[in-house]
Design a protein around this motif. Structure first.
Motif, mmCIF file in Angstrom:
data_model
loop_
_atom_site.group_PDB
_atom_site.id
_atom_site.type_symbol
_atom_site.label_atom_id
_atom_site.label_comp_id
_atom_site.label_asym_id
_atom_site.label_seq_id
_atom_site.Cartn_x
_atom_site.Cartn_y
_atom_site.Cartn_z
ATOM 1 N N ILE A 172 0.840 -1.198 0.000
ATOM 2 C CA ILE A 172 0.000 0.000 0.000
ATOM 3 C C ILE A 172 0.875 1.247 0.000
ATOM 4 O O ILE A 172 0.637 2.209 -0.731
ATOM 5 C CB ILE A 172 -0.957 -0.005 1.213
ATOM 6 N N SER A 173 1.926 1.211 0.817
ATOM 7 C CA SER A 173 2.871 2.327 0.864
ATOM 8 C C SER A 173 3.628 2.474 -0.451
ATOM 9 O O SER A 173 3.770 3.579 -0.991
ATOM 10 C CB SER A 173 3.865 2.102 2.011
ATOM 11 N N HIS A 176 1.379 3.724 -3.353
ATOM 12 C CA HIS A 176 0.558 4.896 -3.047
ATOM 13 C C HIS A 176 0.815 6.057 -4.003
ATOM 14 O O HIS A 176 -0.127 6.702 -4.483
ATOM 15 C CB HIS A 176 0.802 5.338 -1.601
ATOM 16 N N PHE A 216 -4.691 -1.168 -6.427
ATOM 17 C CA PHE A 216 -5.673 -0.378 -5.693
ATOM 18 C C PHE A 216 -7.103 -0.703 -6.121
ATOM 19 O O PHE A 216 -8.045 -0.489 -5.344
ATOM 20 C CB PHE A 216 -5.371 1.116 -5.818
ATOM 21 N N THR A 270 -1.010 3.874 6.650
ATOM 22 C CA THR A 270 -1.959 2.961 6.011
ATOM 23 C C THR A 270 -3.386 3.396 6.316
ATOM 24 O O THR A 270 -4.260 3.392 5.437
ATOM 25 C CB THR A 270 -1.756 1.520 6.510
ATOM 26 N N THR A 276 -4.244 6.306 4.068
ATOM 27 C CA THR A 276 -4.444 5.908 2.678
ATOM 28 C C THR A 276 -5.800 5.242 2.494
ATOM 29 O O THR A 276 -6.526 5.524 1.527
ATOM 30 C CB THR A 276 -3.337 4.939 2.220
#
Length: 312
Positions: free
Chosen positions: A71-72, A75, A86, A106, A109
């Motif tokens: 996710i990081s 992003h 995503f 997280t 996000t």
């Protein structure tokens, strides 16, 4: 009751290790009656299973821990792979009743994608097993006793030029360099640098938690040159030992680490050299107590309390 539907068996065992000490009832048997389904992956098979259960009236809990690095990483990217990742995440968030995360970044996000309960349950801090005394560590790793030691983590030799600049400019220090990559995976520039580096560098070509703990104990400053897939156990150990920490900016750690408040961060080579100089000349504050306070309460008992309070 919660059905645990997790393909990563090691992660499932870790979660069960916690749940066995809570009041939360769980099962791994599809034939049992359950109200919730807890998932941790974003594979097509898992997404399909979650959707089928959602349509049957089950509540979906997404434990994002295994996904947080991705996710990081994705992003700020606009690649085809990032968009697909995503898309999969969005499909799960649309049917989730809550999400569990380790990191504030997280949480932020996920809340950009959908408004829903996102609960932070921190990682448990490691238990440190170290050699008996400093003398034993000096002998074991053949490091000097009198020189101040700088521990550098760069497991794939991606930042060998930064190491060269530091070790050349600060020859009175001993640099313990954790990382290894065989010559056939290096470019010509990297090979040339590695074979001509100053003698105040000791290469530690194998790294595990015990080795890191030993070397961290005798070091004055720890530098993480990588900005993705950093080993959080190593970072936590640095903070627990109350060692000065200098780390490359990392989106995953935003919200946890605040530059010049609880750790020192850098963006590029120039900032690295500047902040290194300020730290070793004591021109900036010692933040080790502040860093320690970030994680000191992330204990087993605290995590059990959070699962009891927030899982269902």
């Amino acid at each position: 009751m919660i059905l645990l539907y997790i393909n990563n068996i090691e992660f499932m065992k870790q979660l069960i290790y916690y749940l066995d000490h809570t009041n939360v009832k769980y099962t791994t048997d599809f034939n049992n009656d359950y109200e919730y389904v807890l998932i941790a992956e974003l594979t097509p098979k898992v997404i399909t299973f979650a959707k089928e259960n959602y349509q049957k009236g089950k509540k979906i809990i997404f434990a994002s821990y295994l996904q947080e690095e991705n996710i990081s990483f994705y992003h700020h990217k606009n690649s085809k792979k990032s968009k697909q990742y995503f898309k999969n995440l969005h499909e799960i968030l649309e049917i989730s009743s809550k999400v569990l995360v380790h990191f504030e970044s997280t949480r932020n996000t996920i809340l950009e994608k959908k408004e829903l309960p996102v609960i932070i349950i921190p990682r448990e801090i490691p238990i440190i097993h170290i050699s008996k005394n400093n003398k034993e560590i000096y002998n074991k790793y053949k490091v000097g006793r009198r020189k101040k030691k700088i521990l550098i983590v760069d497991e794939d030799y991606k930042n060998i030029e930064k190491l060269n600049s530091l070790s050349t400019n600060y020859s009175k220090y001993q640099f313990l360099y954790l990382g290894y990559k065989p010559d056939y995976l290096l470019n010509e520039k990297q090979k040339k640098l590695i074979h001509s580096l100053p003698k105040n560098i000791i290469f530690i070509k194998y790294i595990d938690f015990n080795i890191f703990s030993d070397l961290c104990k005798v070091s004055n400053l720890v530098i993480f040159l990588e900005n993705h897939k950093v080993n959080m156990n190593y970072i936590d150990t640095t903070l627990l030992f109350k060692k000065q920490l200098l780390i490359k900016e990392n989106y995953l750690l935003e919200g946890l680490f605040i530059n010049s408040k609880n750790v020192y961060t850098f963006k590029n080579k120039e900032e690295l050299l500047l902040k290194f100089k300020k730290i070793i000349t004591e021109r900036v504050a010692n933040l080790t107590d502040n860093g320690y306070l970030l994680i000191k309460d992330h204990t087993y008992d605290e995590i059990i309390k959070k699962y009891n309070a927030y899982l269902i």
